[in-house]
Motif scaffolding. Sequence first.
Motif, PDB file in Angstrom:
ATOM      1  N   THR A 164      49.999  26.985  34.566  1.00  0.00           N
ATOM      2  CA  THR A 164      49.698  28.378  33.899  1.00  0.00           C
ATOM      3  C   THR A 164      48.221  29.008  34.233  1.00  0.00           C
ATOM      4  OG1 THR A 164      51.006  27.557  31.890  1.00  0.00           O
ATOM      5  CG2 THR A 164      49.419  29.416  31.538  1.00  0.00           C
ATOM      6  N   LEU A 165      47.641  27.856  34.346  1.00  0.00           N
ATOM      7  CA  LEU A 165      46.133  28.142  35.061  1.00  0.00           C
ATOM      8  C   LEU A 165      46.231  28.666  36.328  1.00  0.00           C
ATOM      9  CD1 LEU A 165      42.940  28.190  34.802  1.00  0.00           C
ATOM     10  CD2 LEU A 165      43.093  25.937  35.472  1.00  0.00           C
ATOM     11  N   ARG A 166      46.957  28.342  37.155  1.00  0.00           N
ATOM     12  CA  ARG A 166      47.073  28.674  38.675  1.00  0.00           C
ATOM     13  C   ARG A 166      47.793  29.962  38.639  1.00  0.00           C
ATOM     14  NH1 ARG A 166      49.888  22.986  40.020  1.00  0.00           N
ATOM     15  NH2 ARG A 166      48.031  21.698  39.550  1.00  0.00           N
ATOM     16  N   VAL A 167      48.841  30.205  37.985  1.00  0.00           N
ATOM     17  CA  VAL A 167      49.618  31.511  37.858  1.00  0.00           C
ATOM     18  C   VAL A 167      48.633  32.606  37.311  1.00  0.00           C
ATOM     19  CG1 VAL A 167      51.546  32.691  37.141  1.00  0.00           C
ATOM     20  CG2 VAL A 167      51.898  30.470  37.935  1.00  0.00           C
ATOM     21  N   SER A 168      48.107  32.323  36.331  1.00  0.00           N
ATOM     22  CA  SER A 168      47.162  33.216  35.529  1.00  0.00           C
ATOM     23  C   SER A 168      45.883  33.783  36.508  1.00  0.00           C
ATOM     24  CB  SER A 168      46.501  32.517  34.195  1.00  0.00           C
ATOM     25  OG  SER A 168      47.660  32.198  33.132  1.00  0.00           O
ATOM     26  N   SER A 169      45.360  32.641  37.208  1.00  0.00           N
ATOM     27  CA  SER A 169      44.228  32.946  38.134  1.00  0.00           C
ATOM     28  C   SER A 169      44.693  34.204  39.015  1.00  0.00           C
ATOM     29  CB  SER A 169      43.784  31.835  38.852  1.00  0.00           C
ATOM     30  OG  SER A 169      43.439  30.798  37.921  1.00  0.00           O
TER      31      SER A 169
ATOM     32  N   THR B 154      47.196  36.050  39.015  1.00  0.00           N
ATOM     33  CA  THR B 154      47.797  37.287  38.184  1.00  0.00           C
ATOM     34  C   THR B 154      46.688  38.304  37.679  1.00  0.00           C
ATOM     35  OG1 THR B 154      49.687  35.961  37.359  1.00  0.00           O
ATOM     36  CG2 THR B 154      49.192  38.094  36.039  1.00  0.00           C
ATOM     37  N   VAL B 155      45.480  37.439  37.189  1.00  0.00           N
ATOM     38  CA  VAL B 155      44.295  38.422  36.884  1.00  0.00           C
ATOM     39  C   VAL B 155      43.831  39.076  38.004  1.00  0.00           C
ATOM     40  CG1 VAL B 155      42.186  38.190  36.016  1.00  0.00           C
ATOM     41  CG2 VAL B 155      43.949  36.942  34.741  1.00  0.00           C
ATOM     42  N   ALA B 156      43.537  38.449  39.299  1.00  0.00           N
ATOM     43  CA  ALA B 156      43.278  38.949  40.390  1.00  0.00           C
ATOM     44  C   ALA B 156      43.971  39.906  41.042  1.00  0.00           C
ATOM     45  CB  ALA B 156      43.125  37.885  41.731  1.00  0.00           C
TER      46      ALA B 156
ATOM     47  N   LEU C 136      44.955  46.069  41.497  1.00  0.00           N
ATOM     48  CA  LEU C 136      45.799  47.236  41.083  1.00  0.00           C
ATOM     49  C   LEU C 136      45.119  48.180  40.133  1.00  0.00           C
ATOM     50  CD1 LEU C 136      48.543  48.503  40.906  1.00  0.00           C
ATOM     51  CD2 LEU C 136      49.201  47.200  38.804  1.00  0.00           C
ATOM     52  N   ILE C 137      44.211  47.808  39.320  1.00  0.00           N
ATOM     53  CA  ILE C 137      43.503  48.895  38.520  1.00  0.00           C
ATOM     54  C   ILE C 137      42.600  49.503  39.159  1.00  0.00           C
ATOM     55  CG2 ILE C 137      41.841  48.765  36.403  1.00  0.00           C
ATOM     56  CD1 ILE C 137      43.572  46.715  35.167  1.00  0.00           C
ATOM     57  N   ALA C 138      41.911  48.651  39.717  1.00  0.00           N
ATOM     58  CA  ALA C 138      40.920  49.331  41.030  1.00  0.00           C
ATOM     59  C   ALA C 138      41.398  50.427  41.716  1.00  0.00           C
ATOM     60  CB  ALA C 138      40.058  48.264  41.752  1.00  0.00           C
ATOM     61  N   THR C 139      42.384  50.027  42.511  1.00  0.00           N
ATOM     62  CA  THR C 139      43.238  50.998  43.321  1.00  0.00           C
ATOM     63  C   THR C 139      43.710  52.155  42.553  1.00  0.00           C
ATOM     64  OG1 THR C 139      44.053  49.027  44.592  1.00  0.00           O
ATOM     65  CG2 THR C 139      45.178  51.217  44.704  1.00  0.00           C
ATOM     66  N   LEU C 140      44.168  52.180  41.263  1.00  0.00           N
ATOM     67  CA  LEU C 140      44.484  53.334  40.485  1.00  0.00           C
ATOM     68  C   LEU C 140      43.536  54.157  40.131  1.00  0.00           C
ATOM     69  CD1 LEU C 140      47.323  51.449  38.395  1.00  0.00           C
ATOM     70  CD2 LEU C 140      47.541  53.079  40.113  1.00  0.00           C
ATOM     71  N   LEU C 141      42.402  53.433  39.706  1.00  0.00           N
ATOM     72  CA  LEU C 141      41.157  54.365  39.491  1.00  0.00           C
ATOM     73  C   LEU C 141      40.654  54.831  40.610  1.00  0.00           C
ATOM     74  CD1 LEU C 141      39.327  51.618  37.128  1.00  0.00           C
ATOM     75  CD2 LEU C 141      40.322  53.771  36.463  1.00  0.00           C
ATOM     76  N   ARG C 142      40.703  54.430  41.714  1.00  0.00           N
ATOM     77  CA  ARG C 142      40.269  55.358  43.129  1.00  0.00           C
ATOM     78  C   ARG C 142      41.078  56.242  43.304  1.00  0.00           C
ATOM     79  NH1 ARG C 142      40.333  51.208  45.926  1.00  0.00           N
ATOM     80  NH2 ARG C 142      38.246  50.396  45.657  1.00  0.00           N
ATOM     81  N   ARG C 143      42.364  56.096  43.220  1.00  0.00           N
ATOM     82  CA  ARG C 143      43.317  57.279  43.186  1.00  0.00           C
ATOM     83  C   ARG C 143      43.098  58.334  42.394  1.00  0.00           C
ATOM     84  NH1 ARG C 143      47.311  56.634  46.880  1.00  0.00           N
ATOM     85  NH2 ARG C 143      47.701  54.541  47.951  1.00  0.00           N
TER      86      ARG C 143
ATOM     87  N   GLN D 123      32.291  50.172  40.163  1.00  0.00           N
ATOM     88  CA  GLN D 123      31.557  49.108  39.867  1.00  0.00           C
ATOM     89  C   GLN D 123      32.198  48.466  38.927  1.00  0.00           C
ATOM     90  OE1 GLN D 123      28.545  48.160  41.216  1.00  0.00           O
ATOM     91  NE2 GLN D 123      28.759  49.952  42.922  1.00  0.00           N
ATOM     92  N   ALA D 124      32.919  48.911  37.900  1.00  0.00           N
ATOM     93  CA  ALA D 124      33.826  47.776  37.095  1.00  0.00           C
ATOM     94  C   ALA D 124      34.662  47.002  37.746  1.00  0.00           C
ATOM     95  CB  ALA D 124      34.608  49.087  36.363  1.00  0.00           C
ATOM     96  N   ALA D 125      34.923  47.565  39.201  1.00  0.00           N
ATOM     97  CA  ALA D 125      35.854  46.524  39.704  1.00  0.00           C
ATOM     98  C   ALA D 125      35.224  45.282  40.381  1.00  0.00           C
ATOM     99  CB  ALA D 125      36.725  47.183  40.927  1.00  0.00           C
ATOM    100  N   ILE D 126      33.819  45.270  40.199  1.00  0.00           N
ATOM    101  CA  ILE D 126      33.260  44.136  40.861  1.00  0.00           C
ATOM    102  C   ILE D 126      33.243  43.039  39.822  1.00  0.00           C
ATOM    103  CG2 ILE D 126      31.019  43.288  41.781  1.00  0.00           C
ATOM    104  CD1 ILE D 126      30.317  46.184  42.803  1.00  0.00           C
ATOM    105  N   VAL D 127      34.092  42.030  40.116  1.00  0.00           N
ATOM    106  CA  VAL D 127      34.286  41.175  38.960  1.00  0.00           C
ATOM    107  C   VAL D 127      34.004  39.655  39.603  1.00  0.00           C
ATOM    108  CG1 VAL D 127      36.290  42.622  38.397  1.00  0.00           C
ATOM    109  CG2 VAL D 127      36.805  40.755  40.038  1.00  0.00           C
ATOM    110  N   THR D 128      33.906  38.659  38.560  1.00  0.00           N
ATOM    111  CA  THR D 128      33.775  37.437  38.807  1.00  0.00           C
ATOM    112  C   THR D 128      35.059  36.642  39.086  1.00  0.00           C
ATOM    113  OG1 THR D 128      33.462  36.939  36.518  1.00  0.00           O
ATOM    114  CG2 THR D 128      31.531  37.613  37.469  1.00  0.00           C
ATOM    115  N   GLY D 129      36.064  37.269  38.881  1.00  0.00           N
ATOM    116  CA  GLY D 129      37.170  36.360  39.005  1.00  0.00           C
ATOM    117  C   GLY D 129      37.501  35.594  37.782  1.00  0.00           C
TER     118      GLY D 129
END
Length: 516
Positions: A480-485, A487-489, A494-501, A510-516
């Motif tokens: 679950t940890l591996r899949v979640s890692s 999946t979140v990434a 996806l969210i950053a791409t939609l916001l950019r469009r 800047q909100a897309a600069i994440v720590t993982g």
Amino acid sequence: MPHTLRAPLAPPVTRLVPAPRPGRAARPRATLVAAAVGLVGILTVQAVTLFQPGYLPDRAGVLYLAMLWWALGMTTATLLLHAAPRRLAVGLLLAGTVTIHAVALTHGPQLSDDLYRYVWDGRVQAAGIDPYHYGPLDPELAHLRDRWLFPDPGGCAAIERGPGCIRLNYPRAHTIYPPVAQAYFTAVHLLPGPPREHKTQLYTSLASLALVALMMTMLTARGRDPRHAGFYALSPLAGLDVASDAHVDVLAALLALGGIAVLTSRPRTRSAPAGPPSAAAQAGAAGGPVAAGGPVAAGRPTRRRTWIAGTLLAAAVAVKLYPALLLPAAARRRPVVVVGAAVAVVGLSYLPHVLAVGTGALGFLPEYLNVEGYGQGDRFLLLTALGINGAAAKTAAVSVLAAVTAAVMRSEPSRVPVERAALWLVGAAFLVATPVQPWYGILLVALAILAGRLEWLAVAAAGHPVYVSLFTDLPGDARTLRVSSYTVAALVVLIATLLRRRHGTHACPQAAIVTG
């Protein structure tokens, strides 16, 4: 004499300049101080990581420290990007980068024992033996073994391993590394340097520093702030996976970016008069294509430069195979030249080994793919989470990469720069293949920085939880940890791409600069 009328002197014009608001001028300097504190935090996390008890990745604490490193590194890089004066901020970034690599030389590897195989392969070749001919435990190589790589019981106890331990992984298997990587291992063996692990760490760190310098140069040529290179230089990829664990992937990334730099370079022209930034510079600052006449024009490169670029990209492929994903992006203008150079360089590099050992020159690669789970089709974490397994997962993975490759080949280089097209391919491969080795993300991060798509750093950061979970018990279900890692990434991208469009901007929020 006629009377000369003189106009009365105009009263001096007093321009009212609004006084700066209190504290506004001090904010960039305060940001610089905060960045300096962040660098101290990174170095503290690095020191704690280096002295974690236990053997290599078999420690849950290393994962928590690595993820904290990601958070501190991305935050500090962002602060440096907004700090002033700019020259001082760049100096602080470079000083921090050099210090991180220097501190890594005080201790051995932390997450991987791959560097010991590098040392062994270099030793074998220096003895005049083809590295693809024998495995480390074959009797023909007994005279090359020593108590460092093949410890006695006391040496095994010193590194917290049982009797009969060997520092090399897969000691019965032939080497997996391609010929240019093998040439690098031999060069490191022959060059002077500190003893044992630290020699390999030193030369890999030098390659990492060269990668940072090349990124800064390429960013400047694209009209962008060179401090963006800090998103690699201050990450655990640079300080842990390269500086400590000495992964050769940094050499592949350096060669690959060198190929892109040659392919997109332009002859210097006369400097234009100072003035407001041009549209080309603004496009470059946003990570978009730069029009002809700007820092990096989109015109067709010459045959000579294309051949040199193809040669460098092929050399990267002959270090680690996955930089081959960059070839479709580089081949859009002159496909015959790029592919021809790649085939020639890779073929010539393998030729002496094929003549010596035949098909054995493939080494451990076919078996390695099965060990990693790609042969059975169960390595594709995101696909298996969707219920796609086995042969269907392999078919889906190939189909996705084929579709992205087709999209890249149809894209116009003047609108989609090489680094962004390459990022499409490498990023898609990561989300489909979900590799467990975090150091594979070095190339992904370098491309993301050049393309101005920092959200892809989340995909690179996802590798550390996946990798460490293979070797140690972590809270909760490991799969679950591996899949979640991943999946979140993927959601971050996806969210950053939609916001950019939605906002119609090339810049990464800047909100897309994440720590993982």
